[in-house]
Design a protein around this motif. Structure first.
Motif, PDB file in Angstrom:
ATOM      1  N   HIS A 125      -9.278   3.051  -1.806  1.00  0.00           N
ATOM      2  CA  HIS A 125      -8.895   4.430  -1.517  1.00  0.00           C
ATOM      3  C   HIS A 125      -7.507   4.751  -2.051  1.00  0.00           C
ATOM      4  O   HIS A 125      -7.271   5.829  -2.606  1.00  0.00           O
ATOM      5  CB  HIS A 125      -8.954   4.651   0.006  1.00  0.00           C
ATOM      6  N   ASP A 126      -6.579   3.831  -1.882  1.00  0.00           N
ATOM      7  CA  ASP A 126      -5.191   4.034  -2.289  1.00  0.00           C
ATOM      8  C   ASP A 126      -4.930   3.361  -3.633  1.00  0.00           C
ATOM      9  O   ASP A 126      -5.716   2.527  -4.077  1.00  0.00           O
ATOM     10  CB  ASP A 126      -4.255   3.456  -1.223  1.00  0.00           C
ATOM     11  N   PRO A 171      -0.089   8.191   5.019  1.00  0.00           N
ATOM     12  CA  PRO A 171      -1.224   8.129   4.105  1.00  0.00           C
ATOM     13  C   PRO A 171      -2.325   7.230   4.647  1.00  0.00           C
ATOM     14  O   PRO A 171      -2.101   6.372   5.514  1.00  0.00           O
ATOM     15  CB  PRO A 171      -0.614   7.542   2.824  1.00  0.00           C
ATOM     16  N   HIS A 172      -3.526   7.399   4.099  1.00  0.00           N
ATOM     17  CA  HIS A 172      -4.697   6.646   4.545  1.00  0.00           C
ATOM     18  C   HIS A 172      -4.500   5.151   4.345  1.00  0.00           C
ATOM     19  O   HIS A 172      -4.022   4.694   3.298  1.00  0.00           O
ATOM     20  CB  HIS A 172      -5.933   7.101   3.765  1.00  0.00           C
ATOM     21  N   GLU A 173      -4.882   4.369   5.344  1.00  0.00           N
ATOM     22  CA  GLU A 173      -4.980   2.924   5.240  1.00  0.00           C
ATOM     23  C   GLU A 173      -6.298   2.494   5.869  1.00  0.00           C
ATOM     24  O   GLU A 173      -6.777   3.123   6.821  1.00  0.00           O
ATOM     25  CB  GLU A 173      -3.823   2.217   5.951  1.00  0.00           C
ATOM     26  N   ALA A 174      -6.876   1.422   5.369  1.00  0.00           N
ATOM     27  CA  ALA A 174      -8.153   0.942   5.896  1.00  0.00           C
ATOM     28  C   ALA A 174      -8.015   0.603   7.375  1.00  0.00           C
ATOM     29  O   ALA A 174      -6.980   0.095   7.821  1.00  0.00           O
ATOM     30  CB  ALA A 174      -8.624  -0.279   5.117  1.00  0.00           C
ATOM     31  N   VAL A 188       0.822  -1.206   0.000  1.00  0.00           N
ATOM     32  CA  VAL A 188       0.000   0.000   0.000  1.00  0.00           C
ATOM     33  C   VAL A 188       0.861   1.262   0.000  1.00  0.00           C
ATOM     34  O   VAL A 188       0.669   2.162  -0.833  1.00  0.00           O
ATOM     35  CB  VAL A 188      -0.956   0.000   1.212  1.00  0.00           C
ATOM     36  N   LEU A 189       1.806   1.372   0.929  1.00  0.00           N
ATOM     37  CA  LEU A 189       2.605   2.589   1.018  1.00  0.00           C
ATOM     38  C   LEU A 189       3.460   2.793  -0.228  1.00  0.00           C
ATOM     39  O   LEU A 189       3.634   3.923  -0.691  1.00  0.00           O
ATOM     40  CB  LEU A 189       3.480   2.560   2.276  1.00  0.00           C
ATOM     41  N   HIS A 190       3.984   1.716  -0.795  1.00  0.00           N
ATOM     42  CA  HIS A 190       4.760   1.820  -2.035  1.00  0.00           C
ATOM     43  C   HIS A 190       3.883   2.352  -3.167  1.00  0.00           C
ATOM     44  O   HIS A 190       4.357   3.073  -4.042  1.00  0.00           O
ATOM     45  CB  HIS A 190       5.337   0.447  -2.402  1.00  0.00           C
ATOM     46  N   TYR A 235     -12.092  -4.612  -2.317  1.00  0.00           N
ATOM     47  CA  TYR A 235     -13.452  -4.168  -2.019  1.00  0.00           C
ATOM     48  C   TYR A 235     -13.492  -2.670  -1.701  1.00  0.00           C
ATOM     49  O   TYR A 235     -12.538  -2.105  -1.170  1.00  0.00           O
ATOM     50  CB  TYR A 235     -14.014  -4.935  -0.815  1.00  0.00           C
ATOM     51  N   GLU A 236     -14.615  -2.042  -2.036  1.00  0.00           N
ATOM     52  CA  GLU A 236     -14.862  -0.673  -1.598  1.00  0.00           C
ATOM     53  C   GLU A 236     -15.068  -0.708  -0.089  1.00  0.00           C
ATOM     54  O   GLU A 236     -16.113  -1.165   0.388  1.00  0.00           O
ATOM     55  CB  GLU A 236     -16.099  -0.102  -2.292  1.00  0.00           C
ATOM     56  N   ASN A 237     -14.075  -0.256   0.635  1.00  0.00           N
ATOM     57  CA  ASN A 237     -14.085  -0.404   2.093  1.00  0.00           C
ATOM     58  C   ASN A 237     -14.949   0.674   2.738  1.00  0.00           C
ATOM     59  O   ASN A 237     -14.617   1.862   2.701  1.00  0.00           O
ATOM     60  CB  ASN A 237     -12.661  -0.330   2.640  1.00  0.00           C
ATOM     61  N   ARG A 238     -16.031   0.245   3.338  1.00  0.00           N
ATOM     62  CA  ARG A 238     -16.951   1.176   3.981  1.00  0.00           C
ATOM     63  C   ARG A 238     -16.791   1.206   5.490  1.00  0.00           C
ATOM     64  O   ARG A 238     -17.617   1.794   6.190  1.00  0.00           O
ATOM     65  CB  ARG A 238     -18.391   0.801   3.599  1.00  0.00           C
TER      66      ARG A 238
END
Length: 358
Positions: free
Chosen positions: A155-156, A298-301, A94-96, A137-140
């Protein structure tokens, strides 16, 4: 849940991403089952790495190449003439993906397109599994688990790219390998979504377990970003057992299993990051500890779980190792590595232990 060892003997398997963490474990398992494997991937991205530490190349044909090179991939697949293809090559972090979005999309999306184009031009192929991620998945941020028919999202860049890879898979299945015309093309395609896989031999950056192993080796506290984030933790062998079972069903039963599948842990094993850190530190001993990273990231679920009811019902697949056992096996793997053990044999023994557990 059992895999028929006789089924895999002499089966020709093409694995992309065989030099990675999951790819190396899958390659070892298939070698143990007697399959004839061709691997296609970049060089391992870390030193050390499981591919070299466990001498994975000893039991397969290894092609070092880029999934983004469609012509080279097609030529390699045609030469190998596989019956089963498992696509695992990816930019997995994710961060990469925040720092390298173009690389992430070109690898995870167009790499998947190149994979299916190669399949289209390789008549021997009968079954294909595209391994994506629970992050497709679209994480809600809701409290219940995601089912296979939930909306794709992300998101990322990494999560988004895996949602895109799922859409690519569905489009190729319907456009070129229509299940209603299976008798003509004889190719069954599925996608597989796993949870947060952990296990011995992972040295990737910005991942919790490798960060802990590095910190413990250096006798410093591990720094964690999101201690309360909940993830579906599972030993790497858990989803791999699902992939093997699914591949066999695709090969034997065809298009009836050509769809998306979740292979996650039991609900009880979706735990906060802090819980994992504290348990692993306790298993390791030697004063292992952790501290909170207070910097901005940065944003993470925050909350993500998978509903695996379909795999349990239709494939008779079930997780075998609870999280406590998983952590014990990770610690024993890395302590054996530090002691200079033969890590190919040690890893194969862990696969045997997992396979024999009911």
């Amino acid at each position: 849940m059992t895999n028929n060892n006789d089924f895999w003997a002499k089966k020709r398997i093409f694995i992309t991403g065989h030099t990675g963490f999951k790819g190396s474990w899958l390659s070892l398992w298939l070698q143990k089952l007697g399959a004839e494997i061709t691997g296609y991937a970049l060089q391992p991205t870390t030193t050390p790495n499981l591919f070299e530490t466990a001498r994975v190349a000893d039991g397969l044909k290894s092609i070092i190449a880029d999934i983004r090179n469609g012509e080279q991939l097609t030529a390699a697949m045609q030469l190998a003439a596989p019956e089963i293809v498992v696509h695992m090559a990816a930019q997995p972090l994710v961060l990469h993906s925040y720092a390298n979005p173009v690389e992430t999309y070109s690898t995870n999306v167009m790499g998947t397109v190149h994979l299916f184009e190669a399949v289209r031009q390789t008549p021997s192929v009968r079954a294909v599994i595209n391994v994506t991620s629970d992050k497709c998945y679209e994480n809600r941020e809701w409290a219940w688990s995601y089912r296979e028919n939930e909306a794709m999202g992300g998101h990322d860049p990494y999560s988004s790219s895996k949602g895109c890879a799922e859409l690519v898979t569905a489009a190729y299945r319907l456009s070129f390998f229509d299940p209603s015309r299976y008798g003509q093309h004889r190719v069954a395609i599925a996608s597989a979504r796993a949870g947060n896989v952990i296990g011995g031999g992972d040295w990737a950056s910005d991942r919790l377990i490798p960060d802990m192993v590095r910190a413990i080796s250096e006798k410093t506290p591990v720094v964690i970003r999101n201690p309360h984030a909940i993830r579906p933790w599972q030993h790497v062998l858990e989803p791999l057992s699902g992939y093997l079972l699914l591949a066999q069903r695709l090969y034997e039963a065809g298009s009836s299993h050509g769809e998306a599948w979740n292979f996650g842990p039991s609900d009880e094993d979706a735990k906060p990051v802090q819980w994992i850190v504290e348990k692993l530190a306790a298993h390791w001993g030697d004063g292992a500890s952790w501290v909170l990273d207070t910097a901005e990231h940065p944003h993470e679920a925050h909350y993500l779980k998978l509903d695996c009811s379909k795999a349990k019902m239709r494939l008779n697949w079930h997780p075998r190792w609870r999280l406590a056992i998983t952590l014990e096996n990770i610690v024993s793997w890395h302590k054996a590595h530090r002691a200079g053990a033969d890590m190919r044999e040690f890893s194969l023994r862990q696969i045997t232990d997992y396979s024999e557990r009911t």
